[in-house]
Write an enzyme that holds these catalytic residues in place. Structure first.
Site, PDB file in Angstrom:
ATOM      1  CD  GLU A 249      39.952  27.386  44.313  1.00 12.13           C
ATOM      2  OE1 GLU A 249      40.067  27.151  43.084  1.00 12.13           O
ATOM      3  OE2 GLU A 249      39.394  28.385  44.755  1.00 12.13           O
ATOM      4  CB  CYS A 283      38.624  29.775  40.078  1.00 13.07           C
ATOM      5  SG  CYS A 283      37.680  29.429  41.555  1.00 13.07           S
TER       6      CYS A 283
HETATM    7  P1  NAD Z   1      48.560  36.276  39.308  1.00  8.31           P
HETATM    8  O1  NAD Z   1      48.887  34.855  39.136  1.00  8.31           O
HETATM    9  O2  NAD Z   1      49.650  37.279  39.147  1.00  8.31           O
HETATM   10  O3  NAD Z   1      47.950  36.547  40.767  1.00  8.31           O
HETATM   11  C1  NAD Z   1      46.886  35.795  41.297  1.00  8.31           C
HETATM   12  C2  NAD Z   1      46.955  35.981  42.821  1.00  8.31           C
HETATM   13  O4  NAD Z   1      48.118  35.365  43.313  1.00  8.31           O
HETATM   14  C3  NAD Z   1      47.069  37.450  43.238  1.00  8.31           C
HETATM   15  O5  NAD Z   1      46.262  37.669  44.356  1.00  8.31           O
HETATM   16  C4  NAD Z   1      48.549  37.641  43.566  1.00  8.31           C
HETATM   17  O6  NAD Z   1      48.765  38.609  44.565  1.00  8.31           O
HETATM   18  C5  NAD Z   1      48.944  36.287  44.046  1.00  8.31           C
HETATM   19  N1  NAD Z   1      50.339  35.958  43.764  1.00  8.31           N
HETATM   20  C6  NAD Z   1      50.996  36.134  42.601  1.00  8.31           C
HETATM   21  N2  NAD Z   1      52.265  35.688  42.702  1.00  8.31           N
HETATM   22  C7  NAD Z   1      52.404  35.226  43.976  1.00  8.31           C
HETATM   23  C8  NAD Z   1      53.467  34.624  44.688  1.00  8.31           C
HETATM   24  N3  NAD Z   1      54.648  34.355  44.118  1.00  8.31           N
HETATM   25  N4  NAD Z   1      53.260  34.282  45.977  1.00  8.31           N
HETATM   26  C9  NAD Z   1      52.061  34.490  46.580  1.00  8.31           C
HETATM   27  N5  NAD Z   1      51.013  35.041  45.950  1.00  8.31           N
HETATM   28  C10 NAD Z   1      51.177  35.399  44.658  1.00  8.31           C
HETATM   29  O7  NAD Z   1      47.389  36.615  38.313  1.00  8.31           O
HETATM   30  P2  NAD Z   1      46.420  37.851  38.211  1.00  8.31           P
HETATM   31  O8  NAD Z   1      46.672  38.565  36.926  1.00  8.31           O
HETATM   32  O9  NAD Z   1      46.353  38.633  39.478  1.00  8.31           O
HETATM   33  O10 NAD Z   1      45.088  37.043  38.099  1.00  8.31           O
HETATM   34  C11 NAD Z   1      44.751  36.351  36.927  1.00  8.31           C
HETATM   35  C12 NAD Z   1      44.985  34.891  37.017  1.00  8.31           C
HETATM   36  O11 NAD Z   1      44.941  34.446  38.358  1.00  8.31           O
HETATM   37  C13 NAD Z   1      43.876  34.168  36.301  1.00  8.31           C
HETATM   38  O12 NAD Z   1      44.371  33.616  35.126  1.00  8.31           O
HETATM   39  C14 NAD Z   1      43.372  33.115  37.243  1.00  8.31           C
HETATM   40  O13 NAD Z   1      43.720  31.825  36.816  1.00  8.31           O
HETATM   41  C15 NAD Z   1      44.118  33.314  38.505  1.00  8.31           C
HETATM   42  N6  NAD Z   1      43.240  33.524  39.669  1.00  8.31           N
HETATM   43  C16 NAD Z   1      42.592  32.441  40.137  1.00  8.31           C
HETATM   44  C17 NAD Z   1      41.765  32.579  41.216  1.00  8.31           C
HETATM   45  C18 NAD Z   1      41.034  31.408  41.781  1.00  8.31           C
HETATM   46  O14 NAD Z   1      40.049  31.611  42.472  1.00  8.31           O
HETATM   47  N7  NAD Z   1      41.504  30.185  41.565  1.00  8.31           N
HETATM   48  C19 NAD Z   1      41.603  33.818  41.805  1.00  8.31           C
HETATM   49  C20 NAD Z   1      42.289  34.930  41.286  1.00  8.31           C
HETATM   50  C21 NAD Z   1      43.130  34.750  40.206  1.00  8.31           C
END
Ligand code: NAD
Length: 476
Positions: A249, A283
């Site tokens: 997702e 999202c």
């Molecule tokens: P990010 O991609 O660094 O992290 C998003 C989430 O993924 C965090 O909770 C992080 O702990 C987790 N994560 C990151 N790398 C991971 C890995 N290798 N393995 C497992 N989990 C991992 O981004 P961010 O700066 O924290 O958030 C911003 C971006 O994240 C946004 O651009 C948005 O697209 C996305 N996001 C999407 C949703 C959603 O509901 N689809 C929710 C939160 C963030």
């Protein structure tokens, strides 16, 4: 009192006890709230072993018993929503009413999955020979590894947990280290509701280290992730290399089409309220606003007025309608979107700047007429920034809405059923909302297509990712 942060492995809550720990901060004040213990390799191995052991018995527990535990968690969520919500506001930033609402809505997810779990049916296929019986059985896939983000820390976790355990699976969940209290609270509620040890395990750590270790383990059979597109692609590739089932997702860049025959003022007010919910860190937040030329002036007048009226402050303060962003990296991301749009000739009609120098506050922002190649029109902002552009013909708006590789949610406002049908058929997205925001209920499938992910959470589709199909054919 803020939540006591811990791991939850094999039915035990584990605190620091010599483990690596990280600080957790209040995004409104920068104050330290607590220390979060990271799981060591030994902790992860223990969680894997516990989830595997628990699966052997949990898979045979009746859906009625599984459902009773989920319903109990629903009841406890409602009863504790205020205290859990307060902690979410402290470590994530959203206004208290939104945080409490998130917990209350999750109780519905528990109830719904408790009921729907009773209806995981197989089927009997008519045979070609009289002495043959053919059965199609649906069985729980096994141990699941789930990774959930910080924007709806309670909701994102409970949806995965409820689906997995109602299907008869066991789960190891790594929640968001920045905003961890909600997931610890969920573990406490399941513990209190009598979930057997090992069925749910909660771990924390350096995200990529934990996910790489768990996904590579032969014990894990399914991977579910909610987060950004780039991380989702990495995890999907890793899961693919181990031939593991995935649910992804991921991000979106939701288009909104406002036609000139819509109830314009109503649409503008509804969209402004939705846009700045959770400071736009949603999202499915509306992000690219396509407004038909004849409606432009009326829409923009009401939309900018409502955007200026958003009351920004600490989520815990009464009257706040938009809290801080969850962390500093979102504030700098917003500033970059605004600067890029300005440099490309767009007008910043509302906001556009960080507010104050304490906490991660960014003003509700409306960018007018950025070109299609501006970063705000190409990449998901995931923050309180709306980009508004005019259009002439509906087909043009549908084409521009479909021009990105995202395909999560979409919105349209029109008074014409003909136009509504063209939009329903023409938009490439997992979800299309017309004249209201109706998605996200437990009984409805929630999910995206293309870069926005794979698989659905909620709806009768909710168990698809957690079940495998077994054919049994028998001759007497
Ligand atoms: P990010 O991609 O660094 O992290 C998003 C989430 O993924 C965090 O909770 C992080 O702990 C987790 N994560 C990151 N790398 C991971 C890995 N290798 N393995 C497992 N989990 C991992 O981004 P961010 O700066 O924290 O958030 C911003 C971006 O994240 C946004 O651009 C948005 O697209 C996305 N996001 C999407 C949703 C959603 O509901 N689809 C929710 C939160 C963030």
């Amino acid at each position: 009192m803020y939540e006591t942060l811990s791991l939850y492995i094999d039915g035990e809550f584990l605190e620091g006890e010599g483990r690596v720990e990280q600080d957790v901060f209040d995004p409104a004040t920068g104050e330290r709230l607590g220390r979060l213990p990271h799981a060591s390799r030994a902790d992860l191995d223990r969680a894997l072993a516990a989830a595997q052991r628990a699966f052997e018995s949990w898979r045979t527990v009746s859906p009625m018993e599984r459902g009773a535990i989920l319903r109990k968690v629903g009841e406890l969520s409602r009863a504790r929503a205020k205290e859990i919500g307060r902690n979410i506001t402290l470590d994530q930033g959203k206004p208290l009413a939104e945080a409490v609402g998130e917990v209350m809505r999750c109780a519905d997810h528990c109830d719904w999955h408790a009921e729907e779990g009773r209806r995981i049916y197989g089927r009997v296929v008519p045979p070609r020979l009289p002495n043959v019986r053919q059965l199609v059985l649906r069985e729980p896939i096994g141990v699941c590894a789930a990774f959930t983000p910080w924007n709806f820390p309670y909701n994102q976790a409970i949806r995965k947990i409820a689906a997995a355990i109602a299907a008869g699976c066991t789960i190891i969940l790594k929640g968001p280290e920045d905003s961890p209290s909600a997931v610890v609270a969920i573990a406490r509620l399941f513990h209190e509701a009598g979930l057997p040890p090992g069925v749910l395990n909660v771990v924390w750590g350096v995200p990529h280290e934990v996910s790489e270790y768990l996904i590579a383990s032969p014990i894990v059979r399914k991977v579910s992730f909610t987060g950004s597109v780039p991380v989702g692609k990495q995890l999907a590739a890793l899961a693919g290399s181990h031939m593991k089932r995935i649910t992804m997702e991921l991000g979106g860049h939701s288009p909104v089409i406002v036609c000139d025959d819509a109830e314009i003022e109503r649409a503008a007010a509804m969209l402004a309220a939705f846009k700045f919910t959770n400071a736009g860190q949603v999202c499915v937040s509306p992000t690219r606003f396509f407004i038909q030329e004849k409606a432009w002036d009326r829409f923009m007048a009401r939309f900018t007025e409502a955007s200026r009226g958003v009351k920004v402050g600490a989520g815990i303060a009464p009257g706040t309608t938009m809290g801080p962003l969850a962390h500093a990296r979102r504030v700098s991301a917003m500033a970059d979107f605004v600067q890029d749009a300005r440099e490309r000739g767009a007008r910043i009609e509302v906001g556009g700047e960080r507010i104050g120098d304490t906490g991660h506050f960014f003003a509700p922002t409306v960018i007018v007429a950025p070109p299609d190649d501006a970063r705000i029109m190409q990449s998901e902002p995931f923050g309180p920034v709306a980009a508004c552009v005019p259009f002439k013909e509906l087909d043009e708006a549908i084409g521009r809405a479909n021009s990105l590789p995202y395909g999560l949610s979409s919105y349209a406002f029109t008074g014409s059923s003909k136009r509504a049908l063209r939009i329903q058929n023409g938009i490439e997205a997992g979800m299309v909302n017309i004249n209201h925001f109706g998605q996200g209920l437990p009984e409805l499938p929630f999910g995206g297509i293309q870069d926005s992910g794979m698989g659905s959470e909620g709806g009768t589709e909710t168990f698809d990712g957690y079940l495998v199909t077994k054919l049994v054919t028998q001759m007497d």
